[in-house]
Design an enzyme around this catalytic site. Structure first.
Site, PDB file in Angstrom:
ATOM      1  N   MET A  21      37.800  27.115   6.831  1.00  0.00           N
ATOM      2  CA  MET A  21      37.558  27.527   5.454  1.00  0.00           C
ATOM      3  C   MET A  21      36.098  27.293   5.053  1.00  0.00           C
ATOM      4  O   MET A  21      35.445  28.175   4.483  1.00  0.00           O
ATOM      5  CB  MET A  21      38.519  26.756   4.535  1.00  0.00           C
ATOM      6  CG  MET A  21      38.622  27.276   3.132  1.00  0.00           C
ATOM      7  SD  MET A  21      40.121  26.660   2.304  1.00  0.00           S
ATOM      8  CE  MET A  21      39.927  24.872   2.484  1.00  0.00           C
ATOM      9  N   LEU A  22      35.571  26.106   5.341  1.00  0.00           N
ATOM     10  CA  LEU A  22      34.182  25.812   5.020  1.00  0.00           C
ATOM     11  C   LEU A  22      33.239  26.592   5.930  1.00  0.00           C
ATOM     12  O   LEU A  22      32.226  27.126   5.469  1.00  0.00           O
ATOM     13  CB  LEU A  22      33.914  24.309   5.154  1.00  0.00           C
ATOM     14  CG  LEU A  22      32.458  23.874   5.012  1.00  0.00           C
ATOM     15  CD1 LEU A  22      31.892  24.267   3.652  1.00  0.00           C
ATOM     16  CD2 LEU A  22      32.321  22.372   5.247  1.00  0.00           C
ATOM     17  N   ASP A  46      34.275  24.041  23.169  1.00  0.00           N
ATOM     18  CA  ASP A  46      35.156  22.882  23.073  1.00  0.00           C
ATOM     19  C   ASP A  46      34.293  21.687  22.691  1.00  0.00           C
ATOM     20  O   ASP A  46      33.523  21.171  23.513  1.00  0.00           O
ATOM     21  CB  ASP A  46      35.848  22.645  24.420  1.00  0.00           C
ATOM     22  CG  ASP A  46      36.748  21.412  24.410  1.00  0.00           C
ATOM     23  OD1 ASP A  46      36.863  20.753  23.358  1.00  0.00           O
ATOM     24  OD2 ASP A  46      37.329  21.111  25.473  1.00  0.00           O
ATOM     25  N   TRP A  69      39.689  17.672  13.190  1.00  0.00           N
ATOM     26  CA  TRP A  69      41.151  17.615  13.146  1.00  0.00           C
ATOM     27  C   TRP A  69      41.501  17.294  11.705  1.00  0.00           C
ATOM     28  O   TRP A  69      41.249  16.206  11.218  1.00  0.00           O
ATOM     29  CB  TRP A  69      41.666  16.537  14.081  1.00  0.00           C
ATOM     30  CG  TRP A  69      43.169  16.374  14.093  1.00  0.00           C
ATOM     31  CD1 TRP A  69      43.962  15.978  13.050  1.00  0.00           C
ATOM     32  CD2 TRP A  69      44.053  16.578  15.204  1.00  0.00           C
ATOM     33  NE1 TRP A  69      45.279  15.923  13.425  1.00  0.00           N
ATOM     34  CE2 TRP A  69      45.361  16.291  14.763  1.00  0.00           C
ATOM     35  CE3 TRP A  69      43.860  16.971  16.524  1.00  0.00           C
ATOM     36  CZ2 TRP A  69      46.470  16.385  15.595  1.00  0.00           C
ATOM     37  CZ3 TRP A  69      44.958  17.052  17.347  1.00  0.00           C
ATOM     38  CH2 TRP A  69      46.258  16.772  16.891  1.00  0.00           C
ATOM     39  N   TYR A 133      43.936   9.695  10.132  1.00  0.00           N
ATOM     40  CA  TYR A 133      42.882  10.667   9.856  1.00  0.00           C
ATOM     41  C   TYR A 133      41.634   9.970   9.321  1.00  0.00           C
ATOM     42  O   TYR A 133      40.508  10.223   9.795  1.00  0.00           O
ATOM     43  CB  TYR A 133      43.395  11.697   8.852  1.00  0.00           C
ATOM     44  CG  TYR A 133      42.349  12.641   8.328  1.00  0.00           C
ATOM     45  CD1 TYR A 133      41.730  13.565   9.162  1.00  0.00           C
ATOM     46  CD2 TYR A 133      41.968  12.619   6.986  1.00  0.00           C
ATOM     47  CE1 TYR A 133      40.765  14.436   8.684  1.00  0.00           C
ATOM     48  CE2 TYR A 133      41.010  13.491   6.496  1.00  0.00           C
ATOM     49  CZ  TYR A 133      40.412  14.388   7.342  1.00  0.00           C
ATOM     50  OH  TYR A 133      39.453  15.253   6.854  1.00  0.00           O
TER      51      TYR A 133
END
Length: 290
Positions: A21-22, A46, A69, A133
């Site tokens: 999105m960004l 990667d 992530w 996270y």
């Protein structure tokens, strides 16, 4: 006498995580303003492969690491995999950028804080992540500081945008489908349009802001309930809305109760923070909800 050929002095930008999105909005903003920009997504490079990253960044002046992530709940069960992307890969990118002589912009998150504050977190507030996270993103920040002397760490939160799924799109869809909605009112933050964040990143680099940590969020604050009220109004929906608490929506990863970030470092660098969240939502809504 031979006239020297003018040299193009515009910086060359590389955006990693360009399919997110960004990343989409960064490419749009950079392309519109003219700089030489390349966007690479997961299928192109990667970021957990140090050699691949080193090869990718050669020749660029600014590298934006927007690859991450971001599946917050999945990270609770797959922290090692999240660490590979959010921390180990961040180290690869930082090291490669330093070797290439590029300025690194690394995108981080409010989840590095504990969410227990009662006033905006300063850029130098101690981090105390409560989720996998948050831990992996905190480790990524550490890696960037250790490996890339010329870096800008930009923490953000409550992102929404036109390219991909986000909270406003979900709530507008649910508002159209359901007779009533219950939304959490005890989590407070700063809804932030990815387009605004993209423009802020460009302004930071253009201003030659000092190496350090900055907060890229809208000004002001609201709850998810307050944000949903604005979303439904923008969508032309009158769906009844009830406030509820986090206890009613238990998730694998704990959500910060307070995600309001201060913007003193931006002002000190002569860069204007993003405007009030409500005003920015009014500007964003037609595009995001289209």
């Amino acid at each position: 006498m031979t006239t020297p050929t003018p040299q193009n002095t515009a910086p060359r930008w590389l955006v990693l995580g360009a399919r997110g999105m960004l990343g989409h909005d960064l490419l749009d903003v950079l392309t519109a303003t003219g700089p030489d920009v390349t966007g690479l997504g997961r299928a192109d490079v990667d970021v957990t492969d140090a050699q691949a990253v080193r090869a990718a960044v050669v020749g660029y002046d600014v590298v934006v690491n927007a690859a991450a992530w971001t599946a917050v709940d999945d990270a609770e069960e797959r922290e090692a995999q999240a660490f590979d992307v959010n921390a180990t890969a961040a180290a690869h990118v930082a090291r490669a950028a330093a070797e290439a002589g590029a300025r690194l912009v690394h995108v981080s998150t409010d989840y590095v804080f504990d969410g227990a504050a009662t006033e905006p977190y300063t850029e130098d507030a101690p981090i105390a992540p409560r989720s996998a996270y948050g831990r992996t993103k905190g480790a990524g920040e550490w890696a960037v500081r250790a490996e890339a002397p010329d870096h800008l760490i930009v923490r953000t939160a409550w992102l929404y945008g036109a390219h991909g799924g986000c909270f406003p799109k979900t709530m507008a869809r649910l508002g159209a489908e359901k007779d009533q909605l219950a939304v959490v009112d005890d989590q407070v933050g700063q809804p932030t349009w990815t387009r605004d964040l993209a423009e802020l990143i460009v302004r930071l680099v253009d201003a030659e802001a000092p190496t350090g940590t900055y907060h890229g969020t809208s000004s002001g604050q609201t709850s998810w309930f307050g944000f949903t009220q604005r979303i439904l109004a923008s969508a032309g929906l009158a769906t009844p809305l009830e406030p509820t608490t986090s206890a009613a929506f238990v998730r694998p990863a704990p959500r910060p109760a307070y995600s309001v970030l201060g913007h003193d470092a931006l002002r000190a660098a002569g860069v204007e923070p993003i405007g009030d969240w409500a005003e920015r939502w009014e500007a964003a809504a037609p595009t995001v909800l289209a």
